[in-house]
Design a protein around this motif. Structure first.
Motif, PDB file in Angstrom:
ATOM      1  N   UNK A 157      36.351 -34.318  31.074  1.00 37.49           N
ATOM      2  CA  UNK A 157      34.890 -35.010  31.108  1.00 37.49           C
ATOM      3  C   UNK A 157      33.891 -33.871  31.266  1.00 37.49           C
ATOM      4  N   UNK A 158      34.412 -32.581  32.001  1.00 38.47           N
ATOM      5  CA  UNK A 158      33.642 -31.475  32.159  1.00 38.47           C
ATOM      6  C   UNK A 158      33.210 -30.914  30.802  1.00 38.47           C
ATOM      7  N   UNK A 159      34.091 -30.713  30.038  1.00 42.89           N
ATOM      8  CA  UNK A 159      33.896 -30.159  28.617  1.00 42.89           C
ATOM      9  C   UNK A 159      33.108 -31.132  27.874  1.00 42.89           C
ATOM     10  N   UNK A 160      33.593 -32.534  27.872  1.00 41.69           N
ATOM     11  CA  UNK A 160      32.755 -33.474  26.936  1.00 41.69           C
ATOM     12  C   UNK A 160      31.572 -33.593  27.286  1.00 41.69           C
ATOM     13  N   UNK A 161      31.067 -33.728  28.774  1.00 39.84           N
ATOM     14  CA  UNK A 161      29.786 -33.702  29.223  1.00 39.84           C
ATOM     15  C   UNK A 161      28.864 -32.665  28.732  1.00 39.84           C
ATOM     16  N   UNK A 162      29.365 -31.595  28.940  1.00 37.08           N
ATOM     17  CA  UNK A 162      28.535 -30.372  28.543  1.00 37.08           C
ATOM     18  C   UNK A 162      28.391 -30.294  26.978  1.00 37.08           C
ATOM     19  N   UNK A 163      29.238 -30.615  26.281  1.00 35.95           N
ATOM     20  CA  UNK A 163      29.186 -30.937  24.945  1.00 35.95           C
ATOM     21  C   UNK A 163      27.918 -31.804  24.396  1.00 35.95           C
ATOM     22  N   UNK A 164      27.847 -33.053  25.186  1.00 40.34           N
ATOM     23  CA  UNK A 164      26.993 -33.935  24.900  1.00 40.34           C
ATOM     24  C   UNK A 164      25.616 -33.487  25.251  1.00 40.34           C
ATOM     25  N   UNK A 165      25.537 -32.259  26.273  1.00 35.32           N
ATOM     26  CA  UNK A 165      24.068 -31.663  26.025  1.00 35.32           C
ATOM     27  C   UNK A 165      23.950 -30.588  24.940  1.00 35.32           C
ATOM     28  N   UNK A 166      24.798 -29.957  24.466  1.00 29.12           N
ATOM     29  CA  UNK A 166      24.805 -29.276  23.393  1.00 29.12           C
ATOM     30  C   UNK A 166      24.490 -29.689  22.190  1.00 29.12           C
ATOM     31  N   UNK A 167      24.956 -30.963  21.959  1.00 31.01           N
ATOM     32  CA  UNK A 167      24.639 -31.671  20.594  1.00 31.01           C
ATOM     33  C   UNK A 167      23.180 -31.953  20.558  1.00 31.01           C
ATOM     34  N   UNK A 168      22.374 -31.900  21.397  1.00 31.80           N
ATOM     35  CA  UNK A 168      20.983 -31.944  21.015  1.00 31.80           C
ATOM     36  C   UNK A 168      20.292 -30.833  20.860  1.00 31.80           C
ATOM     37  N   UNK A 169      21.306 -29.543  20.698  1.00 31.05           N
ATOM     38  CA  UNK A 169      20.623 -28.435  20.062  1.00 31.05           C
ATOM     39  C   UNK A 169      20.836 -28.453  18.612  1.00 31.05           C
TER      40      UNK A 169
END
Length: 441
Positions: free
Chosen positions: A202-214
């Motif tokens: 979840x830590x990796x996936x949640x940060x990836x959910x922030x990066x996807x908005x870039x």
């Protein structure tokens, strides 16, 4: 005897009685229907229209979203406010060229509008103060400082353009909430041995959910597509057991398509391989690992015959050489970066229509309204062929000028010769046959 019913007319409503109907006329203004999602091809066409410079604009896009994220964390705003602000920022930049505004002003204005849309109210001075303290921590200021007065007027002015750009369509997807539910489905709480693995996942996936908005993926895909791509990429990077991802392999059962998931996966991998320092996940994994995953996905798409972008039309594709600006400017130039002087200017595009712009969200109602308006604004013509007999005029007889008409003035003694232009330049008037000096007979 029963009382007679009242036959008096109904009371007037807005100046007209119940029996009378107000005249039907065309509604004033111009109707616009906004769509929540756009395809990659339409995005490229919009970027081509504003003279998109790929190398420069990618940097500004990453810096703007990163600024929104840091200010959001400083103000302790929820993640859904960040999602909304990032989408508003992307949509604004696809309409206006970057040399007409400062990306910092637009990023903070997008966060200001997102706070209102998500009911997490923050004043414009509070947002500006938080951004200033993050940029210059040695010069700490409070929101009541008068130095933020000019920038406040800029933010409020940009708010109008942001609302017009999004078309007052405040629908935004929030993949983080759905992501947590799916991760819990992959790693049940009942199994204590999988809790630690689930937390790391979840830590990796949640940060990836922030990066996807870039990337532009949130304005192209739905929430289910975004979450499925995040889960797939996280499992490939962490080498998660394939049995845990079996429930999410069928994209159709999760209101999505496999081609859209592949497109989102490659958008994320392009971000991590090209701009790893501007993301949360890019530096956690080696570049070789990211490239191996990208090659694996490309091979899978080739075997299953998927295109890089869903719904791509080669005949409609713009020329890739035209997507860059002909005269790119320097990022640090004061003429192209008004934030250095604290001012900004956005030029309003001229439109050929007049009246108030109205935004409609029901497509069927918009079509009915257009059909009603066309009755008043479309000119219809009917062609009729009419045969008309025209009398042919008799030709007038020619008269001999030698017999009938008197000789023309200036033609006496020279019958039949054209008129001669008399000039007093050489003295005598009757010198037609006189020889000039040096030109004698």
């Amino acid at each position: 005897m029963a009382p007679q019913p009242d036959q008096s007319p109904a009371p007037a409503v807005n100046g007209t009685t119940a029996e009378e109907h107000p005249p039907i006329g065309p509604p004033s203004g111009l109707s616009v229907i906004r769509t929540q999602y756009s395809s990659e091809q339409s995005l490229r066409q919009m970027l081509k229209n504003i003279g998109y410079d790929e190398a420069r604009e990618d940097t500004l896009r990453l810096k703007g979203v990163q600024l929104i994220d840091t200010v959001r964390q400083s103000l302790q705003l929820p993640v859904r406010t960040f999602d909304t602000a990032a989408i508003y920022y992307h949509k604004f930049r696809m309409r206006f060229p970057s040399h007409e505004y400062a990306y910092e002003d637009v990023a903070l204005a997008s966060l200001f509008v997102a706070c209102k849309a998500e009911d997490t109210i923050k004043k414009s001075k509070e947002i500006l103060c938080a951004a200033h303290n993050l940029r210059q921590p040695h010069d700490h200021k409070t929101p009541d400082d008068k130095v933020f007065e000019p920038q406040t007027r800029v933010i409020i002015g940009l708010e109008r353009y942001i609302l017009e750009t999004i078309g007052f369509d405040f629908r935004v997807q929030y993949p983080q909430k759905l992501l947590i539910k799916m991760v819990r489905k992959m790693f049940p709480r009942e199994d204590a041995s999988q809790q630690e693995e689930g937390k790391q996942f979840l830590r990796v996936a949640y940060d990836m959910a922030i990066d996807i908005y870039k990337t532009f993926a949130p304005i192209k895909q739905t929430s289910f597509t975004l979450v499925l791509a995040i889960l797939e990429l996280t499992s490939l990077l962490l080498d998660t057991d394939a049995e845990k991802m079996r429930a999410f392999k069928e994209a159709a059962s999760w209101h999505s398509e496999k081609a859209a998931v592949f497109e989102t996966l490659l958008d994320l991998l392009d971000l991590y391989t090209q701009f790893p320092k501007s993301t949360k996940i890019g530096l956690r994994f080696e570049l070789k690992k990211l490239m191996d995953v990208k090659i694996e996905i490309n091979n899978l798409m080739t075997r299953e015959k998927y295109q890089r972008y869903q719904g791509w039309c080669d005949r409609c594709a713009p020329d890739p050489h035209d997507t860059r600006s002909l005269t790119p400017s320097s990022i640090t130039s004061p003429a192209t970066n008004p934030s250095l002087s604290g001012t900004t200017s956005v030029k309003r595009k001229a439109t050929s229509t007049e009246g108030t712009m109205r935004f409609v969200f029901d497509a069927d109602e918009a079509r009915k309204e257009k059909a009603l308006v066309d009755r008043y604004f479309i000119d219809e013509y009917e062609e009729h062929e009419i045969e008309v007999e025209e009398p042919i005029k008799e030709p007038e007889p020619r008269h001999n000028s030698r017999n009938t008409h008197p000789p023309h003035r200036g033609m006496q003694g020279d019958h039949g010769w054209p008129g001669y232009h008399r000039s007093s330049r050489h003295g005598l008037h009757n010198d037609r046959h006189r020889s000039r000096r040096g030109h004698g007979y």
